[in-house]
Design a protein around this motif. Structure first.
Motif, short mmCIF file in Angstrom:
data_model
loop_
_atom_site.label_atom_id
_atom_site.label_comp_id
_atom_site.label_asym_id
_atom_site.label_seq_id
_atom_site.Cartn_x
_atom_site.Cartn_y
_atom_site.Cartn_z
N GLY A 68 -2.43 -4.50 -3.55
CA GLY A 68 -2.67 -5.07 -2.23
C GLY A 68 -1.61 -6.01 -1.71
N ARG A 69 -0.53 -6.16 -2.43
CA ARG A 69 0.59 -6.97 -1.95
C ARG A 69 1.88 -6.34 -2.47
NH1 ARG A 69 2.79 -9.19 -6.19
NH2 ARG A 69 1.60 -10.01 -7.92
N GLU A 70 2.98 -6.62 -1.78
CA GLU A 70 4.26 -6.07 -2.20
C GLU A 70 4.66 -6.67 -3.55
OE1 GLU A 70 8.83 -5.73 -0.52
OE2 GLU A 70 7.18 -6.12 0.88
N LEU A 71 5.30 -5.84 -4.39
CA LEU A 71 5.77 -6.34 -5.67
C LEU A 71 6.91 -7.34 -5.46
CD1 LEU A 71 6.05 -3.10 -7.88
CD2 LEU A 71 4.17 -4.73 -7.76
N THR A 72 6.90 -8.37 -6.27
CA THR A 72 7.99 -9.34 -6.23
C THR A 72 9.23 -8.73 -6.90
OG1 THR A 72 7.48 -10.34 -8.36
CG2 THR A 72 6.34 -11.26 -6.42
N ARG A 73 10.35 -9.37 -6.74
CA ARG A 73 11.57 -8.91 -7.41
C ARG A 73 11.38 -8.91 -8.92
NH1 ARG A 73 17.53 -10.66 -5.78
NH2 ARG A 73 16.53 -10.13 -3.83
N GLU B 20 0.85 -1.19 0.00
CA GLU B 20 0.00 0.00 0.00
C GLU B 20 0.89 1.24 0.00
OE1 GLU B 20 -3.09 -0.12 2.93
OE2 GLU B 20 -3.42 -2.26 2.60
N PRO B 21 1.34 1.66 -1.19
CA PRO B 21 2.25 2.81 -1.27
C PRO B 21 1.62 4.07 -0.69
CG PRO B 21 2.11 1.68 -3.38
CD PRO B 21 1.04 1.10 -2.50
N THR C 74 3.14 2.86 -15.28
CA THR C 74 3.80 2.27 -14.11
C THR C 74 3.88 3.32 -13.00
OG1 THR C 74 5.97 2.84 -15.03
CG2 THR C 74 5.17 0.61 -15.43
N CYS C 75 2.92 4.24 -12.99
CA CYS C 75 2.94 5.37 -12.07
C CYS C 75 2.28 5.08 -10.72
CB CYS C 75 2.29 6.58 -12.73
SG CYS C 75 0.71 6.20 -13.52
N CYS C 76 1.35 4.13 -10.67
CA CYS C 76 0.68 3.79 -9.43
C CYS C 76 0.21 2.34 -9.50
CB CYS C 76 -0.50 4.73 -9.15
SG CYS C 76 -1.86 4.56 -10.32
N ARG C 77 -0.25 1.83 -8.38
CA ARG C 77 -0.66 0.43 -8.35
C ARG C 77 -1.91 0.17 -9.18
NH1 ARG C 77 2.25 -2.87 -4.76
NH2 ARG C 77 1.11 -4.49 -5.86
#
Length: 125
Positions: A94-99, A55-56, A79-82
């Motif tokens: 709703g979840r952290e981005l993976t590598r 949740e940025p 690629t500016c927001c979720r």
């Protein structure tokens, strides 16, 4: 990989809002002078801090429209927001981005910048 990125970028560029973004003036000069490796490093840092969290902070308003080539590229590439990442790149909120997702976002941004620098370096008609 660049062919699929180019296809994705072409599809996004057909959207009227996204098509308005181009590197000009100081942003273009910054990209040209800094070079691809510096742009990649900065893009990765921006993605890690402003987009990767589940949740940025200020999501949807965290990316300026100007001030650095990466910011312009984020709007041009969705690629500016979720919300945009989910809509245009099928990366869920709703979840952290993976590598791998972080790397993908950076690749998209850097490919767009690379294309803009190449276009900006061409003499006009």
């Amino acid at each position: 990989m660049s062919d699929s990125l180019d296809q994705r970028l072409a599809a996004i560029a057909r959207h009227p809002f996204r098509a308005k973004f181009h590197l000009r003036g100081r942003d273009l000069a910054t990209a040209e002078l800094s070079g691809p490796s510096t742009m990649r490093w900065y893009a990765y840092d921006v993605i890690a801090k402003r987009l990767a969290p589940a949740e940025p902070r200020k999501d949807g308003k965290q990316t300026p429209y100007r001030g650095h080539p990466v910011f312009v590229a984020q709007h041009a590439t969705a690629t500016c927001c979720r919300t945009c990442l989910e809509r245009w790149h099928q990366i869920p909120k709703g979840r952290e981005l993976t590598r791998a997702e972080r790397t993908y976002a950076v690749d998209v941004i850097c490919r767009w910048i690379e294309r803009e620098v190449a276009d900006g370096a061409r003499p006009g008609p």
